[in-house]
Structure formats: structure tokens, C-alpha cells
Design a protein around this motif. Structure first.
Motif, PDB file in Angstrom:
ATOM      1  N   ARG A 168       6.416 -48.367 -27.290  1.00 18.63           N
ATOM      2  CA  ARG A 168       5.415 -49.095 -28.419  1.00 18.63           C
ATOM      3  C   ARG A 168       4.656 -50.025 -27.478  1.00 18.63           C
ATOM      4  O   ARG A 168       3.823 -50.562 -28.474  1.00 18.63           O
ATOM      5  N   HIS A 169       5.109 -50.784 -26.286  1.00 20.42           N
ATOM      6  CA  HIS A 169       4.485 -51.768 -25.970  1.00 20.42           C
ATOM      7  C   HIS A 169       3.684 -51.171 -24.834  1.00 20.42           C
ATOM      8  O   HIS A 169       3.425 -51.894 -23.590  1.00 20.42           O
ATOM      9  N   SER A 170       3.348 -50.094 -24.682  1.00 19.53           N
ATOM     10  CA  SER A 170       2.828 -49.357 -23.437  1.00 19.53           C
ATOM     11  C   SER A 170       1.708 -50.170 -22.775  1.00 19.53           C
ATOM     12  O   SER A 170       0.748 -50.387 -23.196  1.00 19.53           O
ATOM     13  N   THR A 171       1.835 -50.192 -21.235  1.00 16.82           N
ATOM     14  CA  THR A 171       1.002 -50.697 -20.546  1.00 16.82           C
ATOM     15  C   THR A 171      -0.306 -49.764 -20.349  1.00 16.82           C
ATOM     16  O   THR A 171      -1.167 -50.069 -20.218  1.00 16.82           O
ATOM     17  N   THR A 172       0.283 -48.255 -20.092  1.00 13.47           N
ATOM     18  CA  THR A 172      -0.717 -47.256 -19.988  1.00 13.47           C
ATOM     19  C   THR A 172      -1.910 -47.281 -20.834  1.00 13.47           C
ATOM     20  O   THR A 172      -3.156 -47.337 -20.661  1.00 13.47           O
ATOM     21  N   ARG A 173      -1.344 -47.246 -22.189  1.00 14.52           N
ATOM     22  CA  ARG A 173      -2.435 -47.124 -23.105  1.00 14.52           C
ATOM     23  C   ARG A 173      -3.315 -48.263 -23.494  1.00 14.52           C
ATOM     24  O   ARG A 173      -4.577 -48.346 -23.565  1.00 14.52           O
ATOM     25  N   GLU A 179      -7.461 -46.775 -28.508  1.00 22.00           N
ATOM     26  CA  GLU A 179      -7.598 -47.606 -29.763  1.00 22.00           C
ATOM     27  C   GLU A 179      -6.368 -47.274 -30.573  1.00 22.00           C
ATOM     28  O   GLU A 179      -6.007 -46.113 -30.740  1.00 22.00           O
ATOM     29  N   VAL A 180      -5.589 -48.030 -31.047  1.00 19.71           N
ATOM     30  CA  VAL A 180      -4.475 -48.046 -31.743  1.00 19.71           C
ATOM     31  C   VAL A 180      -4.804 -48.262 -33.271  1.00 19.71           C
ATOM     32  O   VAL A 180      -5.414 -49.098 -33.750  1.00 19.71           O
ATOM     33  N   LEU A 181      -4.173 -47.227 -34.183  1.00 13.22           N
ATOM     34  CA  LEU A 181      -4.856 -47.571 -35.745  1.00 13.22           C
ATOM     35  C   LEU A 181      -3.213 -47.823 -36.210  1.00 13.22           C
ATOM     36  O   LEU A 181      -2.197 -47.470 -35.730  1.00 13.22           O
ATOM     37  N   GLU A 182      -3.249 -49.245 -36.608  1.00 11.75           N
ATOM     38  CA  GLU A 182      -2.087 -49.715 -37.213  1.00 11.75           C
ATOM     39  C   GLU A 182      -1.872 -49.629 -38.712  1.00 11.75           C
ATOM     40  O   GLU A 182      -2.909 -49.789 -39.440  1.00 11.75           O
ATOM     41  N   PHE A 183      -0.596 -49.194 -39.018  1.00 12.57           N
ATOM     42  CA  PHE A 183      -0.497 -48.910 -40.515  1.00 12.57           C
ATOM     43  C   PHE A 183       0.586 -49.978 -40.923  1.00 12.57           C
ATOM     44  O   PHE A 183       1.615 -50.039 -40.457  1.00 12.57           O
ATOM     45  N   LEU A 288      -2.767 -39.037 -20.166  1.00 10.37           N
ATOM     46  CA  LEU A 288      -2.481 -38.695 -21.523  1.00 10.37           C
ATOM     47  C   LEU A 288      -1.140 -39.536 -22.125  1.00 10.37           C
ATOM     48  O   LEU A 288      -0.347 -39.928 -21.226  1.00 10.37           O
ATOM     49  N   CYS A 289      -1.190 -40.095 -23.289  1.00 10.59           N
ATOM     50  CA  CYS A 289      -0.163 -40.727 -23.868  1.00 10.59           C
ATOM     51  C   CYS A 289       0.708 -39.757 -24.906  1.00 10.59           C
ATOM     52  O   CYS A 289       0.192 -39.262 -25.789  1.00 10.59           O
ATOM     53  N   ILE A 290       2.097 -40.054 -24.664  1.00  8.61           N
ATOM     54  CA  ILE A 290       3.085 -39.207 -25.641  1.00  8.61           C
ATOM     55  C   ILE A 290       4.109 -40.196 -26.293  1.00  8.61           C
ATOM     56  O   ILE A 290       4.236 -41.081 -25.594  1.00  8.61           O
ATOM     57  N   GLY A 291       4.828 -39.655 -27.063  1.00  8.49           N
ATOM     58  CA  GLY A 291       6.015 -40.446 -27.513  1.00  8.49           C
ATOM     59  C   GLY A 291       5.423 -41.624 -28.274  1.00  8.49           C
ATOM     60  O   GLY A 291       4.648 -41.740 -28.816  1.00  8.49           O
ATOM     61  N   ASP A 292       6.309 -42.728 -28.296  1.00  7.16           N
ATOM     62  CA  ASP A 292       5.918 -44.226 -28.867  1.00  7.16           C
ATOM     63  C   ASP A 292       4.765 -44.605 -28.380  1.00  7.16           C
ATOM     64  O   ASP A 292       4.009 -45.325 -29.054  1.00  7.16           O
TER      65      ASP A 292
END
Ligand SMILES: Cc1cc2nc3c(=O)[nH]c(=O)nc-3n(C[C@H](O)[C@H](O)[C@H](O)COP(=O)(O)OP(=O)(O)OC[C@H]3O[C@@H](n4cnc5c(N)ncnc54)[C@H](O)[C@@H]3O)c2cc1C
Length: 440
Positions: A168-173, A179-183, A288-292
Motif C-alpha cells: 500500500r505504500h508502493s515505491t514503484t507506483r 494516479e491513485v483514486l482514494e475512497f 505493472l502494479c498488482i496486489g495492494d
């Protein structure tokens, strides 16, 4: 200063459930893969110990299930709840369409060690511990590798494809500026342990009362306890002191008297700041990012690990061959998102609905009366099976390509979608009835 240059076909960043499963599957398919993990081992604080029937099914398909089940674990066959003074069974895993009709509760480090030991038997697999990704490298606008910090200094890993499984604190992304969509999420969870004794509930139990929800997971000689609290309220809870905290727990679960007293230091209580988010786009050329890293999940339903693993399976199914043949395209990376975004969205929607129910609970600090709708709903034949199916198998379960499959499991997806809709409706009814009870 960068001192070492390594090369691999695929660099997986992060040795959590998604990264280790992906590393295993790619190596099994003959892909040259390097998994990097920033820690020196897998032994870390509680991050969820649930291995769901869908994941156990994957281990069956891989021929690893018997060996896996030899590791110490508990088997969770049902989930119970107590709302006010109304006790009920919410889910029954005995009918899920999988070999294992239970959730295996096992420390996550045992699961990760198990996967890494098996992965190391493949010659094309490498696991590099204490390798922390600090950034990405680019060539002609395309991600071409990872910058890494090790105990020896800096290094660079060049790869045809980088897969961010760094949580969830991904360095790669972040490095790729995805872009992260926060809910918004109205809850946090405080995790701690409480000793168990004979006569305590055997199965997972949710105790909802007095403006709080206390989850108790049987881990043999102790309960892994999760107290669901309003978002951002931990500081205020600390200010009120440990006495008030222990009293609050006993309000919901009086049978813990004599054991909560062992909670005498805030260090024993860990805050999980709950998030629900997902990337708008899960990939960039070469990444590519996957998981959290692609979608942080709420702990509601305890499905984060299993969703991460399902992502890994879909990724390996879609990309192993193109990686071997050196023809991974952007379109193929898009296919992974296309396949996994639907189950992610549906699961996050169910979690968001469950959060609304908790919000109602928080607003009533007094004794709670279970709404009649809940009393009726849990008695409807099939409801417990349905809940178990959604939690235990989930939406669009993945399968190991080419592996022997249990007959009939394919129909699960459609049923799971129907079940999700049913549960979302039940949660909405529950929230509405709590709201009505409050207004009266
Ligand atoms: C307190 C807590 C309780 C939870 N309870 C449950 C539960 O009961 N059931 C459930 O299903 N889910 C639970 N979850 C969620 C679950 O842990 C995640 O959804 C799941 O682990 C996601 O797997 P992942 O592999 O995508 O990411 P992670 O498990 O987060 O793994 C990421 C890995 O990447 C490594 N890493 C991070 N950054 C770097 C870097 N820069 N370089 C190299 N390595 C890096 C990390 O050390 C870690 O090993 C819980 C989470 C928390 C925090």
C-alpha cells in the motif's frame, strides 16, 4: 553510488503474498525472475493470517496443498457474530466449492517462507532479501529497471518488465506517478493479542455493541483481536488511558475478564490505518502494479491477501509466455488490469458498504439492539453459505493455467457476483435499520 548491475527478465518488487506467489509461478513457467524484498526476513508484525479456500485451491492445483497443510495452522469453518445480545452464525464455509472447506489461519511469514522455499527449487528464480527499491530507471520513456539499496550499497536491476508488488505504500507506483483514486474510509483497526482459555469461542467472532466492533480470531492459545474504531480516533483513545480501553473491550466481550489486564502497554496495540484505493491505470510501459500496490483493501472480510494472490495468478497466466518470448506489450499489461479490476471494484464496494454499517454502530455508544431485519436475514436458508462463498472464494477466482481443476468451480464466479449483490443489499438494510433505530 550505483555499484552493481543485475539483469533479469522480470523484476518483482516486494516479497509479500502477491510478489512471492508471482515469483513462484513465473519461475515455474520457466521465466527468469528476481524478487526483491526490503526486509531481511518475512517475520513481521501481524498483517493478516488468513489463507482462504480460493488460495488453498490454488495450492491444490499446484500440487502443494498436502505439504502446506502440514504446517501448524487453525481451521476456521464458520464466522459468528453477536450484535447486542443476539448471537448468530454469519458464514459457514463447509459448502464452499473448493477442496478445503475452511479458512486456514497461519502466520503470514510461514506462508511466505513456504512459497519461497518451493520457488527456490526452480533454477530461474532468485530472491534477494534486504534489497529495497528506491526508484525506477527509464530508457526511451519506458521503465527499464529498478534502483535498489542493499546492505552493500546501491545497485541497479535491469528488467524487461518490473512488477510492483510493494504494498500500500508502493515505491514503484509513486516513482511511476500512477494516479491513485482514494475512497474515504470511516474506520481504523487496532490490532492486539489476548490470551485464550478453555470454553472461549472456537470460531471467528465479531462482537458489536456499545459503539464498537471487536473481532476475535482464534489463534490457538491467543485471540488475534481487532477493535474497529472511528478513523483518526486512536490518539483520543490513548488519551483516555488503558483502563478505559480495557473496560471498553470487556463491555463487548465480558468473558475476556482476567485476560485483558495483560494489555498494559500501548506498544502491544498496533494501529492499522485503513485505506481503500486503487490505481486508475495499473501499468506504464515496462511496469505493472498488482496486489495492494494497485488497490489497497480494507480488512473487512479479510480478503486483501487472497485478492493479491489472485492478481498474481492472473498476471502469471497472461504474461509468463510473452515474458519468456520477450514480447510483453502495453496491451498485455492492460489485460491484467482488465481482468482484475472487476473483482477489485466489487470487493471494495462491498467493503465500503460494510463500513457504512460500522459508522452507524459508532453513533450509538449505548447497548445495541439487533435490528429485526438482521434476525430474519441470518435465518434465511442459504445466506450463511452465500456469505462464506463471497468471503472464501470471492469474485472471479483465478486458476493455475493448465492445472487440474476441481469440477464445477467455474460456475463460482457467476454465483459469487449474485452473492455479492445479495450481501451488499443485506448490509444496506442493516445500516438503514440501525439508522432508524437511532432516530427512534
Ligand atoms: C495490520 C494488518 C492486518 C491485515 N489483516 C488482514 C487479514 O486478516 N486478511 C487479509 O486478507 N488481509 C489483511 N491485511 C491486508 C493484507 O496484509 C494485504 O492486503 C496483503 O498483504 C497484500 O499483499 P501484497 O503482496 O500486495 O502487499 P504486502 O503484503 O504489503 O507486501 C508488500 C511487500 O513489499 C515489500 N516492500 C515494500 N516496499 C518495498 C520496496 N521499496 N522494495 C522492496 N520491497 C518492498 C514489503 O516489505 C512487503 O513484504 C492486513 C493488513 C494489515 C496492515
Amino acid at each position: 553510488m550505483t555499484s552493481e548491475l543485475l539483469k533479469t527478465k522480470c523484476c518483482v518488487v516486494g516479497g509479500g503474498p502477491a510478489g512471492m506467489m508471482l515469483g513462484y509461478l513465473l519461475a515455474r513457467a520457466g521465466v527468469d525472475v528476481t524478487v526483491i524484498e526490503k526486509h531481511k526476513d518475512f517475520f513481521r508484525d501481524f498483517r493478516g493470517d488468513t489463507v482462504h479456500p480460493s488460495t488453498l485451491e490454488l495450492l491444490y492445483e499446484l500440487g502443494l496443498l498436502d505439504e502446506f497443510l502440514k504446517l501448524p495452522h487453525q481451521q476456521l469453518t464458520s464466522v459468528g457474530g453477536v450484535v447486542g445480545d443476539f448471537a448468530f452464525q454469519a458464514a459457514n464455509f463447509r459448502h464452499v466449492p473448493a477442496h478445503c472447506k475452511f479458512v486456514a489461519l497461519m502466520p503470514q511469514w510461514d506462508f511466505l517462507n513456504f512459497l519461497s522455499e518451493r520457488a527456490k527449487t526452480f533454477p530461474s528464480f532468485q530472491l534477494r532479501m534486504q534489497h529495497e527499491a528506491t526508484g525506477l530507471t527509464y530508457e526511451q520513456g519506458r521503465v527499464s529497471g529498478v534502483e535498489v539499496q542493499t546492505t552493500e550499497g546501491g545497485a541497479q536491476i535491469r528488467a524487461d518488465l518490473v512488477i510492483g508488488c510493494d504494498g500500500r505504500h508502493s515505491t514503484t507506483r509513486r516513482a511511476a506517478q500512477l494516479e491513485v483514486l482514494e475512497f474515504g474510509v470511516p474506520i481504523d483497526v487496532l490490532w492486539f493479542r489476548i490470551g485464550r482459555s478453555t470454553g472461549d469461542p472456537e470460531q471467528l467472532l465479531g462482537n458489536i455493541n456499545y459503539g464498537k466492533a471487536l473481532i476475535l480470531i482464534n489463534r490457538g492459545d491467543y485471540f488475534q483481536a481487532g477493535l474497529i474504531v472511528p478513523k483518526g480516533s486512536f490518539e483520543e483513545i490513548r488519551r483516555k488511558g488503558l483502563d478505559a480501553f480495557r473496560t471498553g473491550i470487556l463491555q463487548n466481550a465480558p468473558f475476556l475478564d482476567g485476560r485483558v489486564q495483560a494489555l498494559d502497554d500501548w506498544e502491544q496495540i498496533k494501529l492499522l490505518s485503513v485505506q481503500i484505493n486503487r490505481l486508475r491505470q495499473w501499468s506504464r510501459p515496462g511496469l505493472l502494479c498488482i496486489g495492494d500496490a494497485a488497490h489497497a483493501m480494507s480488512p473487512a472480510g479479510g480478503v486483501g491477501i487472497n485478492l493479491a494472490i489472485q492478481d498474481a495468478v492472473a498476471t502469471a497466466n497472461l504474461l509468463a509466455r510473452p515474458l519468456r518470448e520477450g514480447r510483453v506489450t502495453e496491451a498485455l499489461l492492460g489485460h491484467v488490469q482488465h481482468r482484475r479490476e472487476f473483482p477489485t471494484r466489487v470487493t471494495q464496494a462491498i467493503q465500503a458498504n460494510a463500513h457504512k454499517g460500522f459508522e452507524q454502530v459508532f453513533r450509538n455508544p449505548g447497548p445495541l439492539k439487533a435490528p429485526w431485519q438482521l434476525k430474519v436475514a441470518v435465518r434465511v436458508p442459504g445466506v450463511q453459505r452465500l456469505v462464506a462463498r463471497v468471503v472464501g472464494v470471492g469474485v472471479r477466482p483465478e486458476h493455475i493455467q493448465g492445472a487440474r481443476r476441481r469440477p464445477g468451480l467455474n460456475t463460482c464466479c457467476a454465483k459469487a457476483v449474485a452473492a455479492c449483490a445479495g450481501i451488499a443489499a443485506a448490509v444496506a438494510v442493516f445500516s438503514a435499520s440501525c439508522r432508524r433505530a437511532r432516530l427512534n
